[in-house]
Design an enzyme around this catalytic site. Structure first.
Site, PDB file in Angstrom:
ATOM      1  N   ASP A  96     -13.921 -18.621 -12.678  1.00  0.00           N
ATOM      2  CA  ASP A  96     -13.604 -17.349 -12.015  1.00  0.00           C
ATOM      3  C   ASP A  96     -12.209 -17.338 -11.376  1.00  0.00           C
ATOM      4  OD1 ASP A  96     -16.004 -16.282 -12.698  1.00  0.00           O
ATOM      5  OD2 ASP A  96     -16.976 -16.657 -10.757  1.00  0.00           O
ATOM      6  N   ARG A 139     -18.163 -21.345 -21.058  1.00  0.00           N
ATOM      7  CA  ARG A 139     -18.216 -22.517 -20.170  1.00  0.00           C
ATOM      8  C   ARG A 139     -18.110 -23.838 -20.929  1.00  0.00           C
ATOM      9  NH1 ARG A 139     -19.381 -21.478 -15.061  1.00  0.00           N
ATOM     10  NH2 ARG A 139     -20.441 -19.560 -14.508  1.00  0.00           N
ATOM     11  N   GLY A 146     -16.812 -24.809  -7.347  1.00  0.00           N
ATOM     12  CA  GLY A 146     -16.280 -23.502  -6.959  1.00  0.00           C
ATOM     13  C   GLY A 146     -16.459 -23.220  -5.474  1.00  0.00           C
ATOM     14  N   VAL A 175     -20.695 -19.434 -24.090  1.00  0.00           N
ATOM     15  CA  VAL A 175     -19.644 -20.161 -24.837  1.00  0.00           C
ATOM     16  C   VAL A 175     -18.395 -20.322 -23.968  1.00  0.00           C
ATOM     17  CG1 VAL A 175     -20.358 -19.466 -27.168  1.00  0.00           C
ATOM     18  CG2 VAL A 175     -18.707 -18.071 -25.937  1.00  0.00           C
ATOM     19  N   GLU A 197      -7.426  -2.560 -24.988  1.00  0.00           N
ATOM     20  CA  GLU A 197      -7.035  -1.195 -24.613  1.00  0.00           C
ATOM     21  C   GLU A 197      -7.410  -0.892 -23.163  1.00  0.00           C
ATOM     22  OE1 GLU A 197      -7.733  -1.870 -27.839  1.00  0.00           O
ATOM     23  OE2 GLU A 197      -5.678  -1.286 -28.307  1.00  0.00           O
ATOM     24  N   ARG A 227     -13.628   0.608 -35.061  1.00  0.00           N
ATOM     25  CA  ARG A 227     -14.666   0.613 -34.027  1.00  0.00           C
ATOM     26  C   ARG A 227     -14.089   0.410 -32.633  1.00  0.00           C
ATOM     27  NH1 ARG A 227     -18.973  -2.922 -37.474  1.00  0.00           N
ATOM     28  NH2 ARG A 227     -19.998  -1.127 -38.400  1.00  0.00           N
ATOM     29  N   VAL A 268     -12.361 -41.353 -10.571  1.00  0.00           N
ATOM     30  CA  VAL A 268     -12.891 -42.718 -10.673  1.00  0.00           C
ATOM     31  C   VAL A 268     -11.750 -43.714 -10.913  1.00  0.00           C
ATOM     32  CG1 VAL A 268     -14.318 -44.252 -12.102  1.00  0.00           C
ATOM     33  CG2 VAL A 268     -15.199 -42.005 -11.401  1.00  0.00           C
ATOM     34  N   ARG A 269     -10.862 -43.389 -11.835  1.00  0.00           N
ATOM     35  CA  ARG A 269      -9.810 -44.358 -12.168  1.00  0.00           C
ATOM     36  C   ARG A 269      -8.782 -44.501 -11.053  1.00  0.00           C
ATOM     37  NH1 ARG A 269      -9.360 -44.260 -18.794  1.00  0.00           N
ATOM     38  NH2 ARG A 269     -11.411 -45.186 -19.028  1.00  0.00           N
ATOM     39  N   GLY A 303     -18.789 -21.937  -3.628  1.00  0.00           N
ATOM     40  CA  GLY A 303     -20.037 -22.379  -2.979  1.00  0.00           C
ATOM     41  C   GLY A 303     -20.023 -23.870  -2.723  1.00  0.00           C
TER      42      GLY A 303
HETATM   43  P1  ADP Z   1     -20.006 -22.613  -7.159  1.00  0.00           P
HETATM   44  O1  ADP Z   1     -19.648 -23.897  -6.507  1.00  0.00           O
HETATM   45  O2  ADP Z   1     -19.733 -22.627  -8.625  1.00  0.00           O
HETATM   46  O3  ADP Z   1     -19.422 -21.417  -6.429  1.00  0.00           O
HETATM   47  P2  ADP Z   1     -22.645 -21.994  -5.975  1.00  0.00           P
HETATM   48  O4  ADP Z   1     -22.145 -20.858  -5.158  1.00  0.00           O
HETATM   49  O5  ADP Z   1     -23.935 -21.826  -6.666  1.00  0.00           O
HETATM   50  O6  ADP Z   1     -21.610 -22.450  -7.113  1.00  0.00           O
HETATM   51  O7  ADP Z   1     -22.756 -23.278  -5.017  1.00  0.00           O
HETATM   52  C1  ADP Z   1     -23.181 -24.522  -5.508  1.00  0.00           C
HETATM   53  C2  ADP Z   1     -23.994 -25.240  -4.463  1.00  0.00           C
HETATM   54  O8  ADP Z   1     -23.179 -25.486  -3.298  1.00  0.00           O
HETATM   55  C3  ADP Z   1     -25.185 -24.461  -3.923  1.00  0.00           C
HETATM   56  O9  ADP Z   1     -26.312 -24.538  -4.767  1.00  0.00           O
HETATM   57  C4  ADP Z   1     -25.425 -25.167  -2.596  1.00  0.00           C
HETATM   58  O10 ADP Z   1     -26.101 -26.401  -2.787  1.00  0.00           O
HETATM   59  C5  ADP Z   1     -23.992 -25.465  -2.138  1.00  0.00           C
HETATM   60  N1  ADP Z   1     -23.545 -24.388  -1.233  1.00  0.00           N
HETATM   61  C6  ADP Z   1     -23.082 -23.161  -1.582  1.00  0.00           C
HETATM   62  N2  ADP Z   1     -22.808 -22.410  -0.487  1.00  0.00           N
HETATM   63  C7  ADP Z   1     -23.135 -23.175   0.575  1.00  0.00           C
HETATM   64  C8  ADP Z   1     -23.114 -22.975   1.989  1.00  0.00           C
HETATM   65  N3  ADP Z   1     -22.714 -21.798   2.522  1.00  0.00           N
HETATM   66  N4  ADP Z   1     -23.532 -23.981   2.793  1.00  0.00           N
HETATM   67  C9  ADP Z   1     -23.937 -25.159   2.264  1.00  0.00           C
HETATM   68  N5  ADP Z   1     -23.998 -25.411   0.941  1.00  0.00           N
HETATM   69  C10 ADP Z   1     -23.603 -24.451   0.105  1.00  0.00           C
END
Ligand code: ADP
Length: 323
Positions: A127, A256, A102, A254, A187, A162, A24-25, A104
């Site tokens: 991750d 996160r 991440g 915790v 370990e 333990r 934003v900034r 996704g």
């Molecule tokens: P992260 O971003 O932490 O890996 P997720 O894998 O749950 O988390 O993805 C977050 C969101 O990104 C999903 O709920 C979806 O809306 C979107 N997303 C994930 N994979 C795809 C994909 N292959 N195509 C389109 N949108 C995606």
């Protein structure tokens, strides 16, 4: 470019707010209008978008979580959902979008850019499994939390002689477990990337006891099969030969939360600022990462092509250090 949106999506972590602030900034510094999208792609589809000012991100650098909220959005996996999102972006005359998340979320950003909309990804996941960056935002803080917990567990484990199984997050990735095993002086480390039979775990605990260790700490990644509880069950059946009695601790959510570490705040600020700069320079369709001590651009396609692998040398080092 006049108006840029920013969203946080997928799994949360402590570095999101410092990153929103930087985006934003930096945008305001460039004279852009900045807009915050609530609840990740869900807010993009539903039009939950509002203007952000330098003041609206004031005081959040030390706050965990995300002021924009985050969500998983099943609708965005479908082309129809993504078309809805695109309509919102066009209606509000948004010229570019920064996506913090991440693998996704970055894949979602790639899909949007394939539809011709300029997107810039920022890797943010505990991750640390995103390609094109040595570290993702949030990992460092999560590791601090885990290390602190492991140190404390070790105190009680030593007092009572333990063996402790400590579960860390990571459904597909053993990164957190591996690093926390090294820095926490565990370990043994059990991760989804390496198959470890029950007999080996059993033998290691027994050996540790015979060698006179006062405790035995085993870090188990959430995604390791057959899982921490099943392992504990099996070990308890062999309690008499183990020497140590067995306890389990799931660290859970915790990992996160909390205020971002200085490293994460710096990384989030650098990547957030660079994301806006690169988007304005016309480099949409990329992810901004941190490689070999510098900001680096990677095409989103490459960034999400496969999950980053763990370092086998580090796995070996964890074993050597546990003698
Ligand atoms: P992260 O971003 O932490 O890996 P997720 O894998 O749950 O988390 O993805 C977050 C969101 O990104 C999903 O709920 C979806 O809306 C979107 N997303 C994930 N994979 C795809 C994909 N292959 N195509 C389109 N949108 C995606």
């Amino acid at each position: 470019m006049k108006r840029i949106g920013v969203l946080t999506s997928g799994g949360d972590n402590p570095g999101l707010n410092p990153c929103i602030r930087a985006v934003v900034r930096m945008g305001i510094h460039f004279g852009l209008e900045m807009l915050g999208v609530r609840r990740g792609y869900a807010g993009l589809i539903d039009g939950e978008i509002e203007p952000m000012s330098a003041r609206s991100v004031g005081g959040i650098i030390g706050q965990g979580g995300t002021i924009l909220g985050t969500a998983r959005c099943p609708e965005f996996y479908e082309p129809s959902g993504r078309r809805k999102a695109l309509r919102t972006l066009n209606r509000l005359e948004i010229d570019g979008l920064v996506v913090i998340g991440g693998n996704g979320s970055l894949t979602g950003a790639l899909e949007l850019s394939r539809m011709g909309f300029p997107t810039m990804g920022i890797p943010s996941t505990i991750d640390n499994d995103v390609n094109g960056t040595d570290l993702s935002i949030g990992v460092d803080t999560a590791l601090e939390t885990i290390m602190d917990a492991v140190d404390k567990i070790k105190d009680t484990a030593t007092s009572h002689n333990r063996a402790f199984l400590v579960e860390t997050m990571g459904r597909n990735s053993g990164y957190l477990a591996l690093i926390s095993g090294v820095v926490g002086g565990a370990e043994m480390v059990l991760i989804p990337e390496v198959e470890t039979p029950f007999e080996e775990v059993h033998r290691l605990i027994e050996d540790a006891y015979i060698r006179g260790k006062p405790h035995c700490i085993i870090i188990v990644a959430e995604g390791w099969k057959p899982g921490m509880e099943a392992l504990a069950e099996q070990l308890r059946e062999h309690q008499d030969d183990l020497g140590f009695s067995v306890r389990v601790t799931r660290l859970g959510y915790v990992q996160r939360g909390g205020s971002a570490s200085s490293f994460d705040r710096l990384l989030a600020t650098r990547l957030g600022a660079a994301a806006v700069r690169e988007l304005v320079a016309g480099h949409g369709g990329h992810m901004i990462g941190w490689l070999k001590g510098a900001v680096a651009l990677t095409p989103l396609e490459e960034a999400v092509a496969f999950q980053k692998e763990i370092d086998p040398d580090l796995y070996e080092l964890a074993e050597i250090m546990s003698i």
